[in-house]
Motif scaffolding. Sequence first.
Motif, PDB file in Angstrom:
ATOM      1  N   TRP A 254      -1.819  15.532  -5.684  1.00 19.56           N
ATOM      2  CA  TRP A 254      -0.910  16.679  -5.585  1.00 19.56           C
ATOM      3  C   TRP A 254       0.379  16.360  -6.340  1.00 19.56           C
ATOM      4  CZ3 TRP A 254       3.109  17.947  -1.532  1.00 19.56           C
ATOM      5  CH2 TRP A 254       3.528  19.270  -1.651  1.00 19.56           C
ATOM      6  N   SER A 255       0.907  17.328  -7.080  1.00 22.80           N
ATOM      7  CA  SER A 255       2.086  17.098  -7.919  1.00 22.80           C
ATOM      8  C   SER A 255       3.398  17.326  -7.176  1.00 22.80           C
ATOM      9  CB  SER A 255       2.033  18.019  -9.152  1.00 22.80           C
ATOM     10  OG  SER A 255       1.986  19.381  -8.743  1.00 22.80           O
ATOM     11  N   GLY A 256       3.338  17.778  -5.940  1.00 30.69           N
ATOM     12  CA  GLY A 256       4.557  18.034  -5.179  1.00 30.69           C
ATOM     13  C   GLY A 256       5.176  16.744  -4.665  1.00 30.69           C
ATOM     14  N   ASN A 257       6.156  16.907  -3.777  1.00 29.73           N
ATOM     15  CA  ASN A 257       6.826  15.747  -3.181  1.00 29.73           C
ATOM     16  C   ASN A 257       6.277  15.501  -1.782  1.00 29.73           C
ATOM     17  OD1 ASN A 257       8.585  15.358  -5.407  1.00 29.73           O
ATOM     18  ND2 ASN A 257       9.874  17.042  -4.666  1.00 29.73           N
ATOM     19  N   PRO A 258       5.328  14.637  -1.659  1.00 29.25           N
ATOM     20  CA  PRO A 258       4.722  14.418  -0.340  1.00 29.25           C
ATOM     21  C   PRO A 258       5.643  13.619   0.576  1.00 29.25           C
ATOM     22  CG  PRO A 258       3.823  12.866  -1.903  1.00 29.25           C
ATOM     23  CD  PRO A 258       4.731  13.781  -2.691  1.00 29.25           C
ATOM     24  N   VAL A 259       5.506  13.860   1.847  1.00 31.60           N
ATOM     25  CA  VAL A 259       6.174  13.062   2.862  1.00 31.60           C
ATOM     26  C   VAL A 259       5.081  12.285   3.588  1.00 31.60           C
ATOM     27  CG1 VAL A 259       7.588  13.048   4.935  1.00 31.60           C
ATOM     28  CG2 VAL A 259       8.017  14.739   3.127  1.00 31.60           C
ATOM     29  N   GLU A 260       5.101  10.974   3.445  1.00 34.24           N
ATOM     30  CA  GLU A 260       4.026  10.146   3.990  1.00 34.24           C
ATOM     31  C   GLU A 260       4.443   9.479   5.291  1.00 34.24           C
ATOM     32  OE1 GLU A 260       1.448   7.931   1.062  1.00 34.24           O
ATOM     33  OE2 GLU A 260       3.312   8.060  -0.095  1.00 34.24           O
ATOM     34  N   TYR A 261       3.510   9.486   6.233  1.00 34.35           N
ATOM     35  CA  TYR A 261       3.681   8.767   7.491  1.00 34.35           C
ATOM     36  C   TYR A 261       2.488   7.818   7.596  1.00 34.35           C
ATOM     37  CZ  TYR A 261       7.069  12.396   8.576  1.00 34.35           C
ATOM     38  OH  TYR A 261       8.146  13.256   8.543  1.00 34.35           O
ATOM     39  N   LYS A 262       2.722   6.533   7.390  1.00 34.83           N
ATOM     40  CA  LYS A 262       1.638   5.573   7.385  1.00 34.83           C
ATOM     41  C   LYS A 262       1.688   4.699   8.634  1.00 34.83           C
ATOM     42  CE  LYS A 262       0.661   5.059   2.460  1.00 34.83           C
ATOM     43  NZ  LYS A 262       0.444   4.087   1.362  1.00 34.83           N
ATOM     44  N   GLN A 263       0.508   4.539   9.197  1.00 34.46           N
ATOM     45  CA  GLN A 263       0.400   3.638  10.334  1.00 34.46           C
ATOM     46  C   GLN A 263       0.474   2.197   9.848  1.00 34.46           C
ATOM     47  OE1 GLN A 263      -3.303   4.002  12.404  1.00 34.46           O
ATOM     48  NE2 GLN A 263      -2.507   3.098  14.275  1.00 34.46           N
ATOM     49  N   GLU A 264       1.117   1.363  10.632  1.00 32.41           N
ATOM     50  CA  GLU A 264       1.216  -0.044  10.264  1.00 32.41           C
ATOM     51  C   GLU A 264      -0.183  -0.640  10.140  1.00 32.41           C
ATOM     52  OE1 GLU A 264       3.667  -2.244   9.580  1.00 32.41           O
ATOM     53  OE2 GLU A 264       5.063  -0.556   9.492  1.00 32.41           O
ATOM     54  N   PRO A 265      -0.462  -1.330   9.025  1.00 33.95           N
ATOM     55  CA  PRO A 265      -1.800  -1.931   8.880  1.00 33.95           C
ATOM     56  C   PRO A 265      -2.026  -3.010   9.921  1.00 33.95           C
ATOM     57  CG  PRO A 265      -0.306  -2.745   7.172  1.00 33.95           C
ATOM     58  CD  PRO A 265       0.414  -1.628   7.883  1.00 33.95           C
ATOM     59  N   VAL A 266      -3.276  -3.159  10.327  1.00 34.60           N
ATOM     60  CA  VAL A 266      -3.636  -4.188  11.300  1.00 34.60           C
ATOM     61  C   VAL A 266      -3.511  -5.553  10.651  1.00 34.60           C
ATOM     62  CG1 VAL A 266      -5.460  -5.071  12.788  1.00 34.60           C
ATOM     63  CG2 VAL A 266      -5.203  -2.590  12.463  1.00 34.60           C
ATOM     64  N   GLN A 267      -2.787  -6.442  11.279  1.00 36.85           N
ATOM     65  CA  GLN A 267      -2.597  -7.781  10.732  1.00 36.85           C
ATOM     66  C   GLN A 267      -3.846  -8.635  10.963  1.00 36.85           C
ATOM     67  OE1 GLN A 267       0.179  -8.669   8.955  1.00 36.85           O
ATOM     68  NE2 GLN A 267       0.670  -6.485   9.204  1.00 36.85           N
ATOM     69  N   LYS A 268      -4.170  -9.471   9.990  1.00 38.14           N
ATOM     70  CA  LYS A 268      -5.316 -10.349  10.119  1.00 38.14           C
ATOM     71  C   LYS A 268      -5.070 -11.396  11.202  1.00 38.14           C
ATOM     72  CE  LYS A 268      -6.794  -9.825   5.325  1.00 38.14           C
ATOM     73  NZ  LYS A 268      -7.058 -10.495   4.029  1.00 38.14           N
ATOM     74  N   SER A 269      -6.147 -11.798  11.835  1.00 36.62           N
ATOM     75  CA  SER A 269      -6.032 -12.821  12.868  1.00 36.62           C
ATOM     76  C   SER A 269      -5.781 -14.178  12.232  1.00 36.62           C
ATOM     77  CB  SER A 269      -7.316 -12.873  13.707  1.00 36.62           C
ATOM     78  OG  SER A 269      -8.397 -13.349  12.916  1.00 36.62           O
ATOM     79  N   ARG A 270      -5.309 -15.104  13.027  1.00 33.03           N
ATOM     80  CA  ARG A 270      -5.061 -16.460  12.531  1.00 33.03           C
ATOM     81  C   ARG A 270      -6.358 -17.095  12.034  1.00 33.03           C
ATOM     82  NH1 ARG A 270      -3.149 -21.555  16.303  1.00 33.03           N
ATOM     83  NH2 ARG A 270      -3.181 -23.139  14.683  1.00 33.03           N
ATOM     84  N   TYR A 271      -7.432 -16.826  12.719  1.00 31.23           N
ATOM     85  CA  TYR A 271      -8.741 -17.352  12.339  1.00 31.23           C
ATOM     86  C   TYR A 271      -9.107 -16.906  10.925  1.00 31.23           C
ATOM     87  CZ  TYR A 271     -13.788 -18.285  12.967  1.00 31.23           C
ATOM     88  OH  TYR A 271     -15.070 -18.745  12.846  1.00 31.23           O
ATOM     89  N   GLN A 272      -8.932 -15.607  10.646  1.00 33.46           N
ATOM     90  CA  GLN A 272      -9.258 -15.083   9.323  1.00 33.46           C
ATOM     91  C   GLN A 272      -8.319 -15.633   8.257  1.00 33.46           C
ATOM     92  OE1 GLN A 272      -8.851 -11.048  10.620  1.00 33.46           O
ATOM     93  NE2 GLN A 272     -11.057 -10.703  10.628  1.00 33.46           N
ATOM     94  N   THR A 273      -7.048 -15.738   8.576  1.00 36.80           N
ATOM     95  CA  THR A 273      -6.079 -16.265   7.619  1.00 36.80           C
ATOM     96  C   THR A 273      -6.404 -17.702   7.240  1.00 36.80           C
ATOM     97  OG1 THR A 273      -4.347 -14.850   8.553  1.00 36.80           O
ATOM     98  CG2 THR A 273      -3.638 -16.707   7.205  1.00 36.80           C
ATOM     99  N   ASP A 274      -6.783 -18.513   8.224  1.00 30.61           N
ATOM    100  CA  ASP A 274      -7.150 -19.901   7.954  1.00 30.61           C
ATOM    101  C   ASP A 274      -8.360 -19.991   7.032  1.00 30.61           C
ATOM    102  OD1 ASP A 274      -5.102 -20.881   9.423  1.00 30.61           O
ATOM    103  OD2 ASP A 274      -6.284 -21.344  11.206  1.00 30.61           O
ATOM    104  N   MET A 275      -9.345 -19.122   7.259  1.00 29.75           N
ATOM    105  CA  MET A 275     -10.536 -19.150   6.407  1.00 29.75           C
ATOM    106  C   MET A 275     -10.194 -18.782   4.964  1.00 29.75           C
ATOM    107  SD  MET A 275     -13.801 -17.794   8.559  1.00 29.75           S
ATOM    108  CE  MET A 275     -13.132 -16.165   8.857  1.00 29.75           C
ATOM    109  N   GLU A 276      -9.316 -17.780   4.793  1.00 29.76           N
ATOM    110  CA  GLU A 276      -8.938 -17.356   3.449  1.00 29.76           C
ATOM    111  C   GLU A 276      -8.166 -18.439   2.709  1.00 29.76           C
ATOM    112  OE1 GLU A 276      -6.845 -13.723   3.784  1.00 29.76           O
ATOM    113  OE2 GLU A 276      -8.636 -12.535   4.220  1.00 29.76           O
ATOM    114  N   GLU A 277      -7.438 -19.257   3.463  1.00 35.64           N
ATOM    115  CA  GLU A 277      -6.686 -20.347   2.856  1.00 35.64           C
ATOM    116  C   GLU A 277      -7.530 -21.604   2.675  1.00 35.64           C
ATOM    117  OE1 GLU A 277      -3.383 -20.826   5.419  1.00 35.64           O
ATOM    118  OE2 GLU A 277      -2.342 -19.009   4.726  1.00 35.64           O
ATOM    119  N   LEU A 278      -8.829 -21.456   2.971  1.00 34.55           N
ATOM    120  CA  LEU A 278      -9.775 -22.563   2.818  1.00 34.55           C
ATOM    121  C   LEU A 278      -9.375 -23.774   3.641  1.00 34.55           C
ATOM    122  CD1 LEU A 278     -10.479 -22.357  -1.018  1.00 34.55           C
ATOM    123  CD2 LEU A 278     -11.759 -21.320   0.859  1.00 34.55           C
TER     124      LEU A 278
END
Length: 469
Positions: free
Chosen positions: A92-116
């Motif tokens: 849409w070319s107009g001026n949108p007003v966005e309301y975004k829900q805070e994204p779910v933060q990854k768990s510590r377990y998942q973060t550790d795996m991503e960091e190998l």
Amino acid sequence: MKEILYIQAGSQANYAGTHFWNTQESYFTYGEEEDAEVSHGISFREGLNQKGEPTFCPRLLVFDRKAQFGTLSQANALFGVDEAAEEEQILWSGNPVEYKQEPVQKSRYQTDMEELDPDAGSASSAVQLADVRYWSDFNRMYYLPRTVQKVPDIPEWEDSEGNWTTGNETFTRYDEDTGLMEGPLRLFLEECETIQGIQLMHDTATFGSFVNSFLTSLRDDFVKLPLLSWPLLSDTTPSFHIGDDRRGIRKIINDALALRSLSELSSMTIPIQSPTTWTDELCSNTYMQASVCHSVRATFHSKFSHLDDISDFCAQLSWRSALPFAELGGQTQFGRRDVTRGFSHAGITSYNEWIYRSGVDASVISSSFPAFFSSAETWLPNTPPMVSLRPASTSVFSSIGVTSGTAGFFSDYAELLEDWTRRKISVENAGIDVDELGDLANDLWTLHDNAGGETYGGSDTDVRGEDEE
């Protein structure tokens, strides 16, 4: 290859399913195929990611309400771009007003795996019970985009353990919107060389009627495809004194409707009551539920199993009874399948002596556990306090049988439903009326009779056999 398609629906089923797939992932040797203890192609689909690299992903459809998926999305490091990035492409070319829900933060377990982190998943970084928000918080797998099936959330004022009719309607709308049956489902099935069947695990309270419509549609095209189902029943049973509690009544009715549905649509059904209702203190938790179910399910893709597939499994259990229901444990047994995992030589010897004395023709499967255990803190002499130890192994015994106790299981539901019918208890928002409640009770009495119970002689007659008293 005799592939299996897995289906999970509901949060409890996905908690148990996540444990199952994490364990399967730990079996991967990433070396010579002969080193593996399982045939990976039975449960995993081999393919290519967007970079043309080979991948193994579960042959799986996962259903849950959108809000219950946590950080798990259809896009991941192997497939596609981030969903949030796609949403930013506004046309849409107009001026949108966005309301975004805070994204779910990854768990510590998942973060550790991503960091190998080499210790990812160990005591130092494992998810603690207090930290678990979603079943995906301890997920170790990458899934195909079509695996993730996010069912729209329900309004906050509605009960998630809902109306049977509403659940059926939800499936119809979802299938129309997503092309589920002709898209993801059919594609999974047609990719298989020689599919042995489907394994289904679902929460009856929240997804019982949704799955009922799913299976009804499935049977339109795949009438003879073997289906082994593991319905996870609600935390309310006929033995509970629920009085006229509407929520409890609705749970009982949903469970009963789901059981009747599976008697017609499933090759073999193994109902699992909520661990909160188990009387054995050793087993009354969700960890034992996942372990017991996994031990039996794992035998279908073991290289050392002499029972080839789901069809053989179902046939072995039902050879003396036409009733497509079995149970964990039980009373007088008509057929049984045992699974031993991690038994010592002495344990196997004791088991063989016991099975000989029992006189039951049981099929025994031996299967190993991978090194996939939580650390435990304990006191050791002459050491600093609270040393963390990780057990190398544990022993698990699972037994599935067709038994006389199943008759009592169905009569408990039937008697309660009959009582509500006589007293004209309000079944508002359950999806059926009082007359249909009576028909449901009669159908459960039929299942009771087919399970070896005494012929039903009326509501004032004690219909239980001697084994069930």
